[in-house]
Write an enzyme that holds these catalytic residues in place. Structure first.
Site, PDB file in Angstrom:
ATOM      1  N   HIS A 176       0.856  -1.195   0.000  1.00 43.34           N
ATOM      2  CA  HIS A 176       0.000   0.000   0.000  1.00 43.34           C
ATOM      3  C   HIS A 176       0.885   1.234   0.000  1.00 43.34           C
ATOM      4  O   HIS A 176       1.880   1.292   0.722  1.00 43.34           O
ATOM      5  CB  HIS A 176      -0.895   0.002   1.248  1.00 43.34           C
TER       6      HIS A 176
ATOM      7  N   PRO B 244       9.159  21.110   9.474  1.00 41.96           N
ATOM      8  CA  PRO B 244      10.320  21.478   8.658  1.00 41.96           C
ATOM      9  C   PRO B 244      10.154  21.088   7.188  1.00 41.96           C
ATOM     10  O   PRO B 244       9.309  20.262   6.838  1.00 41.96           O
ATOM     11  CB  PRO B 244      11.447  20.662   9.299  1.00 41.96           C
TER      12      PRO B 244
ATOM     13  N   ALA C  15      13.492   8.425   8.702  1.00 46.04           N
ATOM     14  CA  ALA C  15      12.922   7.369   9.546  1.00 46.04           C
ATOM     15  C   ALA C  15      11.440   7.594   9.828  1.00 46.04           C
ATOM     16  O   ALA C  15      10.726   6.649  10.191  1.00 46.04           O
ATOM     17  CB  ALA C  15      13.686   7.278  10.863  1.00 46.04           C
TER      18      ALA C  15
ATOM     19  N   GLY D 102       9.350  10.183   7.791  1.00 45.74           N
ATOM     20  CA  GLY D 102       8.630  10.577   6.593  1.00 45.74           C
ATOM     21  C   GLY D 102       7.758  11.802   6.802  1.00 45.74           C
ATOM     22  O   GLY D 102       8.078  12.704   7.577  1.00 45.74           O
TER      23      GLY D 102
END
Length: 319
Positions: free
Chosen positions: A110, A200, A206, A208
């Protein structure tokens, strides 16, 4: 830890709760790591005024969805929303997910953009969409500022109402990056080309990205196709979707689902207008043209009415 939504205690007046409620659907990119799911659920259990209504896991997709419900308090003078336990519950679950899951080591059939991939808020009872948008923006600020993860807002939470699928398309959500039909690790640019709504522009690999929004109730309805040729399934999905000239208010995506079948995953944006029966019938017709058999589709979530009913029963039992 055994998962039992009825262990969540809610002490507020049930009559008030029925009329002033919000629902959150929290999608996390993990379903195979039971220790990770256990830590997320333990974080939720500390917030006893939020009820976990439902948990849907899919090991082929390596994805889980939690459905949460809690009340909203309003200012007695302005009637504006001022507090919901959902805010802290969702933040606690998100933080636990980031601690337990590394996107660079995740793979599944997915699409996803982050460990916490999608958070959507829906009004329940007498609450309005504006209240759902209010909470979505609060949670987005928490995740973006406290956890330093880029957040994109959609629909009622977005300044111009930008649609979820448009944001996903801009970010490359629908493009598999592994074996032509899988998503693995983080393969997109680490510096975003456009500023997120919160957080940011540098993407932590790690963790996303997370997309957060508020919308009227959406149902998710999946239809298994008896074929391993995902290109045909994608072709059928496109023909059934609004974007491909098919049914109105339907989004559809063709995906691998297990070793011997594929699946059309559908979002029914207005389920009272175009429901599952109509989608099933259209997919049956299109698959027959391709010479393929189709199984009966299934919902992965509850209707608005069923969610409210289940919440009421759980609260009544706990009181």
């Amino acid at each position: 830890m055994d998962f039992n939504p009825s262990t969540n205690k809610v002490k507020k007046n049930i009559t008030n709760e029925q009329s002033m409620l919000l629902c959150c659907k929290l999608y996390i990119s993990e379903s195979r790591n039971l220790a990770a799911l256990d830590s997320i659920e333990r974080a939720a259990a500390l917030h006893r005024e939020t009820v976990i209504i439902d948990k849907f896991e899919d090991r082929a997709y390596n994805r889980v969805r939690y459905t949460l419900v809690s009340y909203v308090l309003h200012d007695s003078t302005t009637d504006s929303p001022i507090y919901s336990p959902l805010q802290q519950t969702v933040l606690a679950m998100v933080e636990a997910a980031y601690q337990a899951i590394n996107l660079e080591r995740h793979s599944g059939a997915h699409p996803r953009l982050g460990v916490v991939d999608h958070i959507c808020f829906h009004p329940l009872g007498r609450e309005k969409l504006e209240e759902a948008a209010w909470l979505a923006k609060l949670v987005a600020g928490d995740i973006g500022n406290q956890l330093q993860v880029p957040v994109f807002l959609y629909e009622a939470a977005h300044p111009t109402g930008k649609a979820l699928d448009a944001i996903r398309r801009d970010l490359g959500y629908f493009r598999p990056n592994y074996m032509g039909s899988q998503w693995a690790g983080w393969a997109l640019p680490e510096v975003l080309s456009e500023n997120p709504d919160e957080g940011p522009t540098q993407v932590p690999r790690a963790r996303g990205i997370v997309i957060i929004g508020a919308s009227p109730w959406v149902r998710t309805f999946n239809v298994p196709i008896m074929s391993t040729d995902v290109s045909i399934t994608r072709r059928i999905a496109r023909k059934v979707s609004t974007r491909g000239g098919g049914l109105p208010t339907v989004q559809a995506l063709g995906l691998f689902h297990g070793e011997d079948s594929t699946e059309i995953a559908c979002n029914l944006l207005e389920p009272n207008r175009v429901g599952a029966d109509r989608v099933q019938h259209q997919i049956d017709l299109l698959a027959a043209e391709e010479g393929l058999d189709v199984e009966k589709g299934y919902f992965t979530d509850y209707s608005q009415e069923m969610t409210l009913e289940k919440y009421t029963k759980l609260v009544s039992t706990n009181q």
